[in-house]
Motif scaffolding. Structure first.
Motif, PDB file in Angstrom:
ATOM      1  N   ALA A  11       0.833  -1.208   0.000  1.00 31.49           N
ATOM      2  CA  ALA A  11       0.000   0.000   0.000  1.00 31.49           C
ATOM      3  C   ALA A  11       0.864   1.253   0.000  1.00 31.49           C
ATOM      4  CB  ALA A  11      -0.963  -0.007   1.190  1.00 31.49           C
ATOM      5  N   SER A  22      -3.710   5.509  -2.393  1.00 28.88           N
ATOM      6  CA  SER A  22      -3.079   4.209  -2.194  1.00 28.88           C
ATOM      7  C   SER A  22      -4.119   3.108  -2.047  1.00 28.88           C
ATOM      8  CB  SER A  22      -2.189   4.245  -0.941  1.00 28.88           C
ATOM      9  OG  SER A  22      -1.740   2.961  -0.591  1.00 28.88           O
ATOM     10  N   PHE A  23      -5.167   3.371  -1.288  1.00 28.03           N
ATOM     11  CA  PHE A  23      -6.191   2.347  -1.074  1.00 28.03           C
ATOM     12  C   PHE A  23      -6.977   2.065  -2.356  1.00 28.03           C
ATOM     13  CE2 PHE A  23      -6.316   4.041   3.529  1.00 28.03           C
ATOM     14  CZ  PHE A  23      -5.174   3.325   3.835  1.00 28.03           C
ATOM     15  N   ARG A  24      -7.226   3.100  -3.134  1.00 28.80           N
ATOM     16  CA  ARG A  24      -7.896   2.869  -4.415  1.00 28.80           C
ATOM     17  C   ARG A  24      -7.025   2.017  -5.336  1.00 28.80           C
ATOM     18  NH1 ARG A  24     -10.095   7.903  -3.012  1.00 28.80           N
ATOM     19  NH2 ARG A  24      -8.245   9.052  -3.689  1.00 28.80           N
ATOM     20  N   SER A  26      -4.897  -0.208  -4.283  1.00 28.82           N
ATOM     21  CA  SER A  26      -4.916  -1.567  -3.734  1.00 28.82           C
ATOM     22  C   SER A  26      -6.162  -2.326  -4.194  1.00 28.82           C
ATOM     23  CB  SER A  26      -4.852  -1.534  -2.204  1.00 28.82           C
ATOM     24  OG  SER A  26      -3.566  -1.130  -1.768  1.00 28.82           O
ATOM     25  N   TYR A  43      -1.347  -7.921   3.244  1.00 34.09           N
ATOM     26  CA  TYR A  43      -1.017  -6.543   3.591  1.00 34.09           C
ATOM     27  C   TYR A  43      -0.249  -6.550   4.916  1.00 34.09           C
ATOM     28  CZ  TYR A  43      -4.760  -6.040   0.218  1.00 34.09           C
ATOM     29  OH  TYR A  43      -5.546  -6.164  -0.909  1.00 34.09           O
ATOM     30  N   SER A  54      -0.401   0.630   4.970  1.00 38.35           N
ATOM     31  CA  SER A  54      -1.058  -0.561   5.527  1.00 38.35           C
ATOM     32  C   SER A  54      -0.868  -0.699   7.035  1.00 38.35           C
ATOM     33  CB  SER A  54      -0.537  -1.818   4.821  1.00 38.35           C
ATOM     34  OG  SER A  54       0.888  -1.860   4.839  1.00 38.35           O
ATOM     35  N   LEU A  60      -8.008  -2.624   6.099  1.00 39.36           N
ATOM     36  CA  LEU A  60      -7.743  -2.637   4.662  1.00 39.36           C
ATOM     37  C   LEU A  60      -8.249  -3.932   4.023  1.00 39.36           C
ATOM     38  CD1 LEU A  60      -6.564  -1.228   2.230  1.00 39.36           C
ATOM     39  CD2 LEU A  60      -4.290  -2.080   2.886  1.00 39.36           C
ATOM     40  N   HIS A  63     -11.980  -3.711   3.523  1.00 38.83           N
ATOM     41  CA  HIS A  63     -12.350  -2.845   2.393  1.00 38.83           C
ATOM     42  C   HIS A  63     -12.117  -3.555   1.064  1.00 38.83           C
ATOM     43  CE1 HIS A  63     -12.920   0.652  -0.081  1.00 38.83           C
ATOM     44  NE2 HIS A  63     -11.670   0.610  -0.514  1.00 38.83           N
ATOM     45  N   VAL A  64     -10.940  -4.158   0.896  1.00 38.86           N
ATOM     46  CA  VAL A  64     -10.625  -4.819  -0.373  1.00 38.86           C
ATOM     47  C   VAL A  64     -11.539  -6.034  -0.576  1.00 38.86           C
ATOM     48  CG1 VAL A  64      -8.840  -5.987  -1.716  1.00 38.86           C
ATOM     49  CG2 VAL A  64      -8.252  -3.987  -0.338  1.00 38.86           C
TER      50      VAL A  64
END
Length: 334
Positions: A11, A22-24, A26, A43, A54, A60, A63-64
């Protein structure tokens, strides 16, 4: 490929990006990796690192997982001495309940940051000494056989989330062998004891309810590109990013205008030697060159699985690297 491939997503937050960017990225990686046939994505828990997002793996992962359908997701890893085993059992029990059959729990005993960060986490410097007992306590909560009278994990009890021991030394290898758990070696950044640790793990492995034979996962960096020249340029940028990060942690300010020339300075040259040692196991080149390297690396330690970290700084190159590896390896095949 002689071993199936998984992905380690750190991340990264690159220059000019936010944690949200970064999260988008991932999520984008996970969706593509699922379609490309990768086995899992992990992660890692890191703290106080401005380029790594991360710090809260369980959040995280949730979310993913909500944005994907089938790929396994997990921690590579949760630094267990930073947490109460019951709390981690509840977090990952919740994840397994929400996304059954898709959650892994990798565990490490390092703080995931420097000594100042350790204090900010309210962590006792000696808390790593109880790591083996903490793993067993956590395992008890997840299996429904709690080792703490009158205390159960809800959610968590009976979910049997699979555990993995992460390490970069003989300690982790010996513990994983004694508990009959899979062993993941952090050779993507701490390669020194790789061969000795894997040999020890295999020789001392004891069967368990989770695993009847040793399972070795080895970390390796990848920079695959359509040309050797492009791959080497992306690898140089990755090393430069790591040098700047280490200099920053040492209190050395690197102005943005000097970032591209930092490797030419005395301080940069000195840190570069450390970085090149850390990144000893890196597959760089065209897809076929990278595949050849990964095959040789897997054979070196008889790895049952490789977990690859794409280290290209440019976002398109970062994703393309993972795609190219998939094209030439069939990542889910054993």
């Amino acid at each position: 490929m002689s071993a199936p491939l998984s992905i380690l997503d750190l991340a990264y937050i690159n220059a000019g990006e936010t944690p949200g960017d970064s999260f988008r990225a991932s999520v984008d990686l996970a969706r593509h990796a699922e379609a490309w046939g990768y086995r899992r994505i992990w992660y890692a828990e890191h703290h106080n690192m401005s380029i790594v997002g991360s710090s809260a793996p369980s959040v995280l992962i949730a979310h993913v997982a909500s944005q994907t359908r089938t790929i396994r997701l997990g921690s590579g890893g949760v630094m267990l001495p930073n947490h109460a085993p019951l709390s981690i059992a509840e977090q990952f029990g919740t994840l397994e309940t929400l996304y059954p059959g898709r959650i892994d729990l990798g565990l490490g005993r390092a703080p995931g940051g420097d000594q100042q960060t350790l204090r900010a986490l309210r962590r006792d410097p000696r808390s790593g000494d109880t790591f083996p007992q903490d793993v067993l306590e956590l395992q008890g909560y997840l299996s429904g056989q709690s080792r703490t009278r009158g205390v159960e994990a809800t959610p968590g009890k009976g979910t049997d989330v699979p555990l993995y021991i992460l390490g970069s030394s003989l300690f982790g290898a010996r513990l994983a062998a004694a508990l009959g758990l899979p062993f993941a070696f952090a050779s993507h950044f701490a390669p020194g004891a790789l061969e000795d640790a894997v040999a020890l793990y295999r020789s001392e492995f004891q069967r368990s309810s989770q695993l009847d034979k040793p399972h070795v996962i080895a970390g390796v960096n990848v920079v695959a590109a359509d040309s050797e020249k492009d791959a080497q340029e992306h690898f140089l940028a990755a090393k430069r990013r790591r040098v700047i990060q280490l200099l920053g942690r040492a209190g050395v300010d690197v102005p943005s205008h000097a970032a591209r020339t930092i490797l030419e300075t005395p301080a940069g040259k000195q840190v570069l030697q450390q970085v090149e040692q850390e990144m000893r196991y890196t597959a760089v080149g065209t897809p076929l060159e990278v595949r050849g390297y990964l095959d040789r690396f897997a054979d070196l330690v008889r790895a049952d699985e490789l977990i690859v970290a794409s280290v290209a700084v440019d976002r398109r190159a970062w994703l393309r690297s993972v795609e190219l590896v998939a094209e030439v390896t069939g990542p889910g095949d054993a």
